[in-house]
Write an enzyme that holds these catalytic residues in place. Structure first.
Site, mmCIF file in Angstrom:
data_model
loop_
_atom_site.group_PDB
_atom_site.id
_atom_site.type_symbol
_atom_site.label_atom_id
_atom_site.label_comp_id
_atom_site.label_asym_id
_atom_site.label_seq_id
_atom_site.Cartn_x
_atom_site.Cartn_y
_atom_site.Cartn_z
ATOM 1 N N LYS A 9 -9.688 20.089 8.003
ATOM 2 C CA LYS A 9 -10.031 20.235 6.588
ATOM 3 C C LYS A 9 -9.876 21.668 6.093
ATOM 4 O O LYS A 9 -9.822 21.901 4.878
ATOM 5 C CB LYS A 9 -11.449 19.720 6.331
ATOM 6 N N SER A 61 -12.446 17.760 12.442
ATOM 7 C CA SER A 61 -12.529 18.156 11.028
ATOM 8 C C SER A 61 -12.148 19.597 10.750
ATOM 9 O O SER A 61 -12.174 20.014 9.579
ATOM 10 C CB SER A 61 -13.945 17.888 10.496
ATOM 11 N N LYS A 103 -16.196 26.183 9.794
ATOM 12 C CA LYS A 103 -16.121 24.722 9.772
ATOM 13 C C LYS A 103 -16.511 24.133 11.124
ATOM 14 O O LYS A 103 -16.138 24.642 12.177
ATOM 15 C CB LYS A 103 -14.701 24.258 9.429
ATOM 16 N N SER A 148 -18.467 17.817 5.204
ATOM 17 C CA SER A 148 -17.218 17.385 5.851
ATOM 18 C C SER A 148 -16.764 16.024 5.350
ATOM 19 O O SER A 148 -16.369 15.153 6.130
ATOM 20 C CB SER A 148 -17.391 17.360 7.380
#
Length: 278
Positions: free
Chosen positions: A61, A58, A226, A117
């Protein structure tokens, strides 16, 4: 002779005391398979297989948010479709709990994307600002090229594994991307938030999205950024913090769940010491 010897010893002791400045600690051990830490002055504090191409889960992202921030107005509204919801549920991805027909501003969807997320939020934003996912992914890859991320390739906006032609990046490229993204005050505000609430309106339910980045609660002056996890990528963490007047950005790829946060905290402390000692 005895007095002179004592005086000489004392002088040596004093000189030794003044000529032995404190030393910065050694770099902490890093169990992640790939890692990289750099500060805003360009000083590299740690590198471990930082140019190896691997899936980054992720962390993808971050690029999704970066592209959206250059394509959208924060007050734009996006409608959630059944496709967005089903995509996330079918792939077993993390979601923001969005439902078909709900409408959100881009600002709120960025929180839905980055804190829990949400693959549903990623899908919705990609379809809207491609328009269409294929066009959006092309924008992600063009942006990567323009930023000099030579070892990065995206195949979707959320980081979920794809059967063929899987996406990849490197710890080095992810740090470069984070440095660029953190120049946006909106991005920094989003990824630095521990939680975000949206109240119920006529177009969506009430939602509370909590940040999966535990480092925000473990250390001071942390900026984000993140978390990520897939079986292929392992546990990943892209992190940043302010240390002695500089922004330190670090990346841990294919690590253990809890260890990535404790390691990141130690790396921020280590980088801060290195900066202080010059």
């Amino acid at each position: 002779m005895r007095i002179g010897g004592l005086i000489g010893s004392a002088v040596v002791a004093v000189l030794v005391g003044f000529s032995s400045p404190a030393q910065a600690a050694d770099a902490p051990s890093v169990g992640a398979k790939e890692a990289y830490v750099i500060d805003s002055a360009g000083t590299v504090h740690l590198g471990k297989r930082e140019t190896r191409r691997v899936p980054v889960a992720s962390l993808v992202k971050v690029m999704t948010a970066y592209v959206v921030l250059h394509e959208a107005n924060l007050s734009d509204t996006v409608t959630i479709t059944a496709t967005d919801v089903k995509y996330a549920a079918r792939g077993g991805a993390a979601t923001a709990g969005l439902r078909k027909g709900e409408r959100f501003t881009v600002r709120d969807l960025l929180y839905a994307l980055m804190l829990p997320s949400g693959a549903d939020a990623a899908n919705a934003l990609a379809w809207h600002y491609g328009p269409g996912k294929a066009a959006f992914i092309a924008k992600m890859n063009r942006t990567a090229h323009s930023l000099g991320l030579a070892d990065t390739h995206y195949t979707n906006p959320d980081g979920m594994p794809t059967p063929a032609n899987g996406g990849y990046s490197t710890a080095l490229d992810q740090a470069k991307l984070a440095q660029q993204a953190l120049e946006s005050g909106t991005f920094t505000s989003v990824v630095g938030s521990k939680a975000h609430k949206v109240t119920k309106t006529g177009v969506h339910r009430a939602h509370t999205w909590r940040n999966t980045n535990k480092l925000l609660s473990q250390a001071d002056d942390v900026l984000g950024v993140k978390t990520g996890y897939t079986n292929a990528a392992g546990y990943c963490l892209l992190f940043a913090g302010q240390r002695n007047g500089r922004t330190v950005v670090g990346v841990l790829l294919d690590d253990q769940n809890t260890r990535r946060f404790t390691t990141a905290e130690r790396l921020l402390g280590y980088a801060g010491e290195q900066i202080a000692f010059g």
